[in-house]
Write an enzyme that holds these catalytic residues in place. Structure first.
Site, PDB file in Angstrom:
ATOM      1  N   SER A 135       0.773  -1.370   0.358  1.00  0.00           N
ATOM      2  CA  SER A 135       0.221   0.051  -0.302  1.00  0.00           C
ATOM      3  C   SER A 135       0.541   0.792   0.115  1.00  0.00           C
ATOM      4  CB  SER A 135      -0.812  -0.148   1.161  1.00  0.00           C
ATOM      5  OG  SER A 135      -1.791   1.281   1.033  1.00  0.00           O
ATOM      6  N   LYS A 161      -1.487  -0.973  -4.275  1.00  0.00           N
ATOM      7  CA  LYS A 161      -2.573   0.079  -4.741  1.00  0.00           C
ATOM      8  C   LYS A 161      -1.746   1.418  -3.751  1.00  0.00           C
ATOM      9  CE  LYS A 161      -4.291  -0.066   0.598  1.00  0.00           C
ATOM     10  NZ  LYS A 161      -5.571  -0.874   1.872  1.00  0.00           N
ATOM     11  N   LYS A 163      -3.187   4.856  -2.588  1.00  0.00           N
ATOM     12  CA  LYS A 163      -3.864   5.759  -2.014  1.00  0.00           C
ATOM     13  C   LYS A 163      -4.326   7.173  -3.290  1.00  0.00           C
ATOM     14  CE  LYS A 163      -3.690   4.169   2.232  1.00  0.00           C
ATOM     15  NZ  LYS A 163      -4.685   3.228   2.649  1.00  0.00           N
ATOM     16  N   ASP A 188      -7.559   3.490  -3.415  1.00  0.00           N
ATOM     17  CA  ASP A 188      -7.837   3.256  -1.761  1.00  0.00           C
ATOM     18  C   ASP A 188      -7.878   4.277  -1.827  1.00  0.00           C
ATOM     19  OD1 ASP A 188      -8.607   2.620   0.554  1.00  0.00           O
ATOM     20  OD2 ASP A 188      -7.044   1.913   1.265  1.00  0.00           O
ATOM     21  N   GLU A 213     -11.009   0.557  -3.318  1.00  0.00           N
ATOM     22  CA  GLU A 213     -11.105   0.527  -2.099  1.00  0.00           C
ATOM     23  C   GLU A 213     -11.392   1.705  -1.402  1.00  0.00           C
ATOM     24  OE1 GLU A 213      -7.480  -1.487  -0.218  1.00  0.00           O
ATOM     25  OE2 GLU A 213      -8.138  -0.125   2.359  1.00  0.00           O
ATOM     26  N   ASP A 238     -13.186  -1.449   3.123  1.00  0.00           N
ATOM     27  CA  ASP A 238     -12.220  -1.828   4.417  1.00  0.00           C
ATOM     28  C   ASP A 238     -13.222  -0.979   5.222  1.00  0.00           C
ATOM     29  OD1 ASP A 238     -10.524  -0.835   6.195  1.00  0.00           O
ATOM     30  OD2 ASP A 238      -8.932   0.305   4.573  1.00  0.00           O
ATOM     31  N   LYS A 262      -9.816  -6.902   8.517  1.00  0.00           N
ATOM     32  CA  LYS A 262      -8.360  -6.078   9.383  1.00  0.00           C
ATOM     33  C   LYS A 262      -8.765  -7.023  10.610  1.00  0.00           C
ATOM     34  CE  LYS A 262      -6.947  -1.986   6.590  1.00  0.00           C
ATOM     35  NZ  LYS A 262      -7.402  -1.312   7.238  1.00  0.00           N
ATOM     36  N   GLY A 290      -3.633  -4.173   6.596  1.00  0.00           N
ATOM     37  CA  GLY A 290      -2.875  -4.265   7.236  1.00  0.00           C
ATOM     38  C   GLY A 290      -3.194  -2.273   7.987  1.00  0.00           C
TER      39      GLY A 290
HETATM   40  O1  OSB Z   1      -6.870   1.498   3.941  1.00  0.00           O
HETATM   41  O2  OSB Z   1      -5.958   0.576   4.579  1.00  0.00           O
HETATM   42  C1  OSB Z   1      -6.169   1.563   4.625  1.00  0.00           C
HETATM   43  C2  OSB Z   1      -2.939   1.924   7.007  1.00  0.00           C
HETATM   44  C3  OSB Z   1      -3.474   2.500   8.327  1.00  0.00           C
HETATM   45  C4  OSB Z   1      -5.023   2.500   8.276  1.00  0.00           C
HETATM   46  C5  OSB Z   1      -5.181   2.788   7.371  1.00  0.00           C
HETATM   47  C6  OSB Z   1      -5.010   1.970   5.940  1.00  0.00           C
HETATM   48  C7  OSB Z   1      -3.416   1.806   5.749  1.00  0.00           C
HETATM   49  C8  OSB Z   1      -2.923   0.906   4.612  1.00  0.00           C
HETATM   50  C9  OSB Z   1      -1.550   0.516   4.994  1.00  0.00           C
HETATM   51  O3  OSB Z   1      -3.468   1.781   3.453  1.00  0.00           O
HETATM   52  C10 OSB Z   1      -1.301  -1.272   5.372  1.00  0.00           C
HETATM   53  C11 OSB Z   1      -0.202  -1.651   5.823  1.00  0.00           C
HETATM   54  O4  OSB Z   1       0.866  -1.137   4.623  1.00  0.00           O
HETATM   55  O5  OSB Z   1      -0.431  -1.871   6.885  1.00  0.00           O
HETATM   56 MG    MG Z   2      -8.122   0.879   2.905  1.00  0.00          MG
END
Ligand code: OSB
Ligand code: MG
Length: 368
Positions: A135, A161, A163, A188, A213, A238, A262, A290
């Site tokens: 991510s 992924k 953002k 995402d 996402e 999510d 998660k 994560g």
């Molecule tokens: O939206 O998936 C998410 C991290 C913190 C809070 C929300 C998200 C995320 C990530 C990172 O996308 C996932 C990771 O590398 O642990």
């Molecule tokens: Mg997410």
């Protein structure tokens, strides 16, 4: 299995990268580690709630209060037959799945160590390594994004992924798709769009993304179903999925074609398994998300991702991506996009107490 003592150690870890999402920028994590002790053994977990409620509603201060004054006193000194019985003792308290998950997950670890079994086997896992992607937060510009995508693909990660947020979406993804026509890509939005943006999101359809996402509000189900009618790309939820019930409802109304599970967001391993089972019953894939975990939460997530329905690459990338030094002694490193499941009883990792004592900023012990 009696729990005789509980210790919470709050530690502060600087992230190796600046992680920008539509809801803010993270440069460190303040992590409550939970150590449950009983029968001469220890079980571990971490809390993923943040200082401020920008992802879901839970906060670190709220969680520490509930753990110290309410949740841990209820489970300490009692004999628990299994993790389900322990979780049931907290079920009367509403919400707060991340705080409850800390206790449930640490108990699963303790219980698995007591039974001398790796956690994945007790959960019903079917594989010894899990496929992972990365991510990537919002980068400074398109060129920096292309560079980051390239280096992580070169490391073997099985999907990227990215953002996105309004204004940082269609042009970015077009550039990435042009540069990497074959890469497995997802986006995402972390709840930064509204239904009024449906046409903008539909413009992403041409880029062959695995899913989009969490485009809409963090606790919404129904508007995601309405949005899905206007998109070809599957929606992955999510934030909105906090239980097997919300998962079932999202699947039932067509709000999600994919679920990001998660473990900590849904209250622990048992509820995560029920989310997985709900998706299976609708023939939908899940993947393991994560929360920038330390090795403790990461190990839990890896074990949970061995269930059969985790058919899409998850976010549990190598620990060394995040931390100069982790709070566990064992490396959790993916190779060619495959993360090996830790061996040994429980979650299969041990705490680096020397480092923890250096970065510890608070906490408490109960029951000693
Ligand atoms: O939206 O998936 C998410 C991290 C913190 C809070 C929300 C998200 C995320 C990530 C990172 O996308 C996932 C990771 O590398 O642990
Ligand atoms: Mg997410």
């Amino acid at each position: 299995m009696k729990i005789s003592e509980a210790e919470v150690a709050v530690v502060r870890l600087p992230l190796k990268f600046r992680f920008e999402t539509s809801f803010g920028v993270q440069t460190e994590r303040v992590v409550p580690l939970l150590i449950l002790r009983g029968e001469g053994l220890e079980g571990y977990s971490e809390g993923v709630m943040t200082n401020l409620p920008r992802y879901r509603e839970e906060t670190l201060a709220g969680a520490l209060y509930l753990l110290e004054r309410v949740f841990l006193p209820r489970v300490l000194g009692r004999d628990w037959e299994n993790p389900q019985q322990l979780a049931a003792a907290l079920a009367g308290y509403r919400g707060n799945p991340m705080a409850k998950a800390m206790i449930e997950m640490a108990f699963w670890d303790l219980w698995a160590r007591f039974l001398e079994q790796p956690l994945w086997r007790l959960l019903g896992g079917v594989r010894r390594e899990v496929a992972v992607g990365v991510s990537l937060g919002v980068q400074e510009n398109v060129a920096a994004t292309l560079k980051a995508v390239e280096s992580h693909l070169a490391e073997g990660y099985r999907r990227i992924k990215l953002k996105i947020k309004p204004g940082w979406d269609v042009d970015l993804i077009r550039a990435v798709r042009e540069a990497f026509p074959e890469a497995r890509l997802t986006v995402d939005a972390n709840s930064s769009y509204t239904l009024a943006d449906a046409r903008r999101l539909a413009a992403l359809d041409e880029f062959n993304l695995d899913y989009i996402e969490q485009p809409l509000v963090y606790d919404d189900i129904l508007d995601h179903a309405k949005l899905q009618e206007q998109l070809r790309t599957p929606i992955c939820l999510d934030e909105s999925i906090t239980s097997a019930r919300s998962a079932r409802q999202a699947l039932e109304v067509g709000a999600a074609g994919v679920i990001n599970v998660k473990v900590a967001r849904v209250g622990g391993h048992d509820e995560a398994r029920r989310v997985h089972d709900a998706a299976q019953s609708f023939g939908r894939p899940v993947w393991m998300g994560g929360m920038l975990e330390t090795g403790v939460g990461r190990a839990h997530n890896i074990h949970a991702a061995t269930l059969p329905g985790y058919t899409l690459p998850g976010d549990t990338s190598s620990g060394s991506r995040y931390w100069e030094r982790d709070v566990i002694n064992e490396p959790l490193e993916a190779e060619d996009g495959l993360m090996p499941v830790p061996e040994g009883p429980g979650i299969g990792v041990s705490l680096d107490w020397e480092y923890i004592s250096k970065i510890r900023s608070g906490g408490f012990t109960l029951g000693s």
